[in-house]
Design a protein around this motif. Structure first.
Motif, PDB file in Angstrom:
ATOM      1  N   TYR A  79       0.836  -1.199   0.000  1.00  0.00           N
ATOM      2  CA  TYR A  79       0.000   0.000   0.000  1.00  0.00           C
ATOM      3  C   TYR A  79       0.872   1.250   0.000  1.00  0.00           C
ATOM      4  N   GLY A 123      -9.827  -4.887  -4.531  1.00  0.00           N
ATOM      5  CA  GLY A 123      -9.273  -4.982  -3.183  1.00  0.00           C
ATOM      6  C   GLY A 123      -7.910  -5.622  -3.195  1.00  0.00           C
ATOM      7  N   ASN A 162      -7.854  -4.395   2.032  1.00  0.00           N
ATOM      8  CA  ASN A 162      -8.888  -3.412   1.737  1.00  0.00           C
ATOM      9  C   ASN A 162      -9.873  -4.004   0.744  1.00  0.00           C
ATOM     10  N   GLY A 222     -15.689   1.909   0.876  1.00  0.00           N
ATOM     11  CA  GLY A 222     -14.444   1.182   1.055  1.00  0.00           C
ATOM     12  C   GLY A 222     -14.101   0.924   2.505  1.00  0.00           C
ATOM     13  N   TRP A 223     -13.256  -0.065   2.697  1.00  0.00           N
ATOM     14  CA  TRP A 223     -12.741  -0.419   4.023  1.00  0.00           C
ATOM     15  C   TRP A 223     -11.284  -0.827   3.866  1.00  0.00           C
ATOM     16  N   GLN A 224     -10.451  -0.378   4.801  1.00  0.00           N
ATOM     17  CA  GLN A 224      -9.053  -0.801   4.831  1.00  0.00           C
ATOM     18  C   GLN A 224      -8.603  -0.941   6.267  1.00  0.00           C
ATOM     19  N   HIS A 225      -7.828  -1.971   6.545  1.00  0.00           N
ATOM     20  CA  HIS A 225      -7.206  -2.097   7.866  1.00  0.00           C
ATOM     21  C   HIS A 225      -5.748  -2.494   7.697  1.00  0.00           C
TER      22      HIS A 225
END
Length: 733
Positions: free
Chosen positions: A333, A444, A466, A477-480
């Motif tokens: 990332y 993703g 993500n 969206g989601w990211q961790h």
């Protein structure tokens, strides 16, 4: 019932992963032309008078992508293609719009004659070629309406790396009612596999007067026209010809001088020479070699005001590392990069290097790189070797799994007293899965990394993932992320360690049926950061409302809240003043607005403003602007300015500083360029002047003259000065 609700989205996503190519029905049947001495296949002159063009199939009836993707394009574009044993040929006829009085509005809007221009500021025709039809990697070629070329490599399904530079030929000829783009691309220039008779293809046209962007195979407006998920197909009447030996040698020679006025050392004169080589191992696999490379002609970094607690990111600009480099540099990332090529050879001599990259077949892609740097006696830095191995395997219709191994090793290293200590080795092993549904609505990534060094610490793992859902109206969206405190990537860019982060985001667009507004809607973005004991250290939430006008101008307003608990002492002005104590907590609110003017105007501008709280209950005002004026297509004037006013309660001191950067781009022809860039940075206490002359005297062959000065602000006393003359030549063996 609950189980069904959980499984249904997974089933829908799985079906989209396996679905067939979206625009399979859009097919262009290309036929070989047979040149003779009296009738060559095509003469690249912008005049369609060869029999080959009369016999070729025509691709027309483009679809509108912007402003809306619900109809055919208003402007007519016709494309034809053919080939012979050496070249792929393409011609595009781009018709202008009529004014109300039925005359032709035939003034093209362009930035300049410089190649690889900014897409959004030029009338242009470009096309996207996917020789393996894998909807992931490919090539892009084209030109703006006055003939400045555009070429690049496509990766990750539609992102373009414009640093790629190779031999091909094109002409743009303007007529009263149209302009014609005609090009010949040697088969030696592109990489493809023997025997494949179906390639992916799409064509893109942008016209700034009508604000219309269109494509041959339809593309939803939320995606770029470069999206390889939406290409049509070239159907070859027989397999494309196999080229013979494909070896290119690019030597360089240079001379130059440098002088450091602060140390009062005499002028240092130098002469140097080196060599790059490109060897096509197969028609789809390339070997790049470099011996004693030099990058003195590379553009200088654009300076930024630094108010961050962590290391800033500056992009790689050296061409050897950029060409075919996405498999290495895009692993991970933005803030978790196990490989970042700027760690190699900046301020340290590179002795030699090699890179093998390309496709093994439609499903497998490989990248190998090895670089050797020299020893630096002054600092005790040993000679070092950098090795990278990357492998990628396509799964489903457009997704892939990848692996990377990075090894940095100091050679024959013995620590020296009184000099910095360097690690003996640092290694990284990583795996990632890149998700891309057949229609690109779901994308993703998931990564797992482990570092190895002599300390062999326990918390040296990284995991991040993500998922992004994109439709015309919704983007959710989601990211961790988790980065262990002992994780080290000495050849990477990981500015922060020992944290856990979650980052949800959502936006929604509305499209009025009439009026000056094209779209408008809200967006909310948040992130929360915790230490490894799950104690919160940071959070930020920003709510934004964006309005896009039919003229392509954009206006946005936002409101944000931030919380930070300092993990280390920090100077909030980054100017060497008083620091705030570790462990102190800071909260503030801020508001801001941004505006970008329409790109059709000769005078363009943008504005950004932010006002609100800051560290230690202080305040911060930030104002930024970008101004531009062009005497198209020959002169492009630009001015960027950034002002910060930071006010902190006593005993801390206030700070005000400017960053100003005027730039002049002179493009006398599409082969002759002159650029002057001045950067005045009060925060860094430096004034930098960089001028660069470039003459492309032959395809992919250049003469550069680069002059650089650094001054002290105020007195303008010279700190250091450099002059370099460099000549390169591309020779096909």
């Amino acid at each position: 019932m609950k189980l069904l609700l959980v499984l249904l989205p997974c089933l829908v996503l799985s079906l989209s992963l396996f679905a067939q190519k979206k625009n399979e029905s859009y097919q262009y049947h290309i036929r070989q032309s047979h040149p003779t001495d009296r009738n060559p296949t095509v003469k690249i002159d912008g005049i369609m008078d060869e029999p080959a063009w009369q016999e070729a199939e025509s691709a027309t009836n483009f679809f509108m992508v912007l402003p809306m993707d619900t109809s055919y394009a208003r402007l007519r574009t016709d494309v034809r293609m053919t080939y012979d044993q050496h070249n792929f040929y393409i011609v595009a006829v781009c018709y202008y719009a009529r004014n109300l009085d039925s005359s032709w509005a035939n003034r093209p809007f362009v930035q300049s004659l410089r190649r690889d221009w900014e897409f959004g500021k030029n009338d242009n025709f470009i096309f996207f070629m996917d020789p393996f039809d894998d909807q992931t990697n490919g090539f892009t070629f084209g030109a703006n309406a006055v003939g400045a070329q555009w070429d690049g490599l496509l990766y990750e399904g539609g992102k373009a790396n414009l640093s790629w530079d190779n031999k091909w030929y094109s002409v743009v000829k303007n007529y009263e009612d149209r302009y014609v783009f005609e090009a010949a691309i040697p088969f030696k220039t592109i990489r493809y596999k023997k025997g494949i008779t179906r390639w992916g293809i799409n064509f893109s046209r942008q016209d700034l007067l009508t604000t219309e962007k269109s494509s041959w195979a339809p593309v939803p407006r939320q995606f770029p026209t470069a999206s390889l998920a939406y290409t049509g197909s070239i159907i070859w009447d027989q397999p494309p010809p196999q080229v013979g030996p494909n070896i290119s040698v690019i030597p360089y020679v240079l001379g130059g001088s440098t002088r450091d006025y602060q140390t009062k050392k005499p002028t240092d004169f130098r002469g140097d020479a080196g060599l790059d080589a490109k060897v096509a191992v197969t028609s789809s696999l390339n070997l790049d070699l470099t011996v004693n490379p030099d990058f003195s002609q590379v553009d200088v970094d654009r300076q930024v005001t630094n108010l961050d607690r962590f290391e800033l990111f500056f992009p790689e600009r050296r061409q050897f590392f950029l060409e075919n480099g996405d498999q290495f540099s895009n692993f991970g990332y933005a803030n978790i990069r196990p490989f970042f090529s700027r760690r190699i050879g900046l301020g340290v001599p590179i002795r030699f290097g090699a890179r093998l990259s390309g496709k093994l077949n439609k499903d497998w892609r490989i990248g190998l790189m090895d670089m050797q740097t020299g020893k630096v006696d002054e600092t005790g830095l040993p000679a070092q070797n950098f090795a990278v191995v990357a492998l990628q395997r396509r799964v489903f219709s457009r997704s892939n799994i990848g692996a990377i191994f990075i090894n940095k090793e100091s050679l024959n290293y013995t620590p020296e007293a009184g000099k910095p200590a360097y690690s003996r080795f640092n290694r990284n092993l990583g795996f990632e899965y890149n998700l891309a549904s057949s229609n690109n609505v779901w994308t993703g990534k998931a990564i797992l990394l482990k570092s190895f060094d002599p300390q062999n610490a326990n918390r040296s793992w990284v995991h991040a993932a993500n998922l992004l859902y994109s439709t015309r109206k919704w983007i959710v969206g989601w990211q961790h992320e988790y980065v262990g405190r002992d994780y080290t990537a000495e050849v990477g860019y990981v500015p922060r360690r020992g944290y856990i982060k979650v980052n949800p985001t959502a936006s929604y667009l509305m499209f009025p049926k009439g009026g000056s507004v094209l779209s408008h809607g809200p967006q909310i973005t948040s992130f929360y950061i915790f230490n490894e004991s799950f104690r919160q250290t940071d959070n930020e939430t920003v709510a934004m409302y964006t309005t896009t006008f039919r003229t392509k101008s954009v206006f946005a307003v936002w409101l944000g809240h931030a919380y930070i608990r300092l993990l280390q002492p920090f100077d909030p002005t980054n100017t060497g003043r008083d620091t705030l104590a570790r462990g102190t907590e800071h909260r503030w609110n801020a508001v801001g607005a941004d505006y970008i003017s329409k790109p059709q105007s000769l005078f363009t501008y943008s504005f950004s403003g932010r006002y609100g709280g800051y560290f230690a209950n202080g305040t911060r005002l930030t104002l930024s602007t970008e101004l531009g004026y062009r005497f198209q297509p020959y002169v492009n004037l630009a001015l960027s300015a950034n002002y910060n006013d930071i006010r902190l309660p006593e005993p801390s001191s206030n700070a005000r500083f400017w960053l100003v950067g005027p730039r002049i781009d002179l493009t006398m022809t599409n082969k002759l360029f002159f650029t002057t860039f001045l950067q005045y940075n009060e925060q860094a206490r430096n004034v930098n002047l960089n001028t660069r002359f470039q003459w492309r005297y032959a395809p992919a062959s250049d003469l550069f003259i680069v002059y650089t000065d650094n001054y002290l602000p105020g007195s303008l006393l010279v700190k250091n000065r450099a002059l370099v003359l460099k000549l390169t030549y591309w020779w096909n063996v």
